[in-house]
Design a protein around this motif. Sequence first.
Motif: not given
Length: 340
Positions: A238-239, A209-212, A268-270
Amino acid sequence: MTRRIGFTGDVMLGRLVDDRQRERSVDAVWGTVLERLRGLDALVINLECVLSTRGREWRRTHRPFHFRADPDWAIPALERAGVDVCALANNHVLDYEAVALRDTLEGLDEAGIARTGAGETIDESLEPAVVTVDGGARGGTGDELELAVVAFTDNTPEYAADEESPGTAWIDIDTDDAEAKRRVREALSRARESDPDLLVASLHWGPNMVTEPPESFREFGRWLIEDGVDVVHGHSAHVFQGIEVHDGRPIMYDTGDFVDDYAVDDELRNDRGFLFELDVTADGVPTELRLRPTEIDGCAVHEAGPAAAEWARDRMRELSAPLGTEFERDGEALVLSLES
């Protein structure tokens, strides 16, 4: 003749997915994307579970989740989708101890699905998956393209293989770590023995759940490209994360989730992601990366609906812009040109 190679994020076929599949057709897990998967010339996935009904849950260290799927349906499902390569360097291949990992290795081998990143020893884990890709979406008659994939993970060091024990090709993701670079170069050297036209490094790296990507991952991804890798295929968060192009080669820092039973984060909409399709020339030069929006529903993957597709496109643009990457739009897909 151009080849189209598909890449997905995590394919987790255990728990509720496994339960659902016992009551529906083998290929139901692929939802509305099945024909698109079958239309690719090759398909590379991260298999985020073991394929076995044996073993006991790993209890030597704390592990909150354990994933396995019944190979009686799971292997035919992989075959139906046309999966050519399973990356196994991840934090679930020993969830049911060594016996379940061995069942997974043997099942994939018997099905003719290449695998890399885990094995009986570290030596086996470093062996590349090598496949011959025919043109014309699996039935073609064009010139063949040799695809080689190596896989590594920085997750769950207790699952690392060594000279005598099974597990993963584990490394510390750090360009200053001489041992990590030595291990990666050993795997790449083995892959080059097949004289591949396209060389892929598949990395299960970083936390959930980390976006960058952190700067250390960006440095490592660029180092891989400079060392001769053609495609960096990241997953684990997962994203999905942004995409960077370095020396004309794509670094997909995280390809997100493709199919699973996970709880959905409303922000986050995984459950939303992409099928990543790479166009490659006959001599192995990537020319275009096409991102087709997908979403997970009912423990299956589907082509994304209009709202979900728009959200995913906007999010990918937002995450990729700081990496210097811009996309064109073609129907529901995003398109990234890799030609200078």
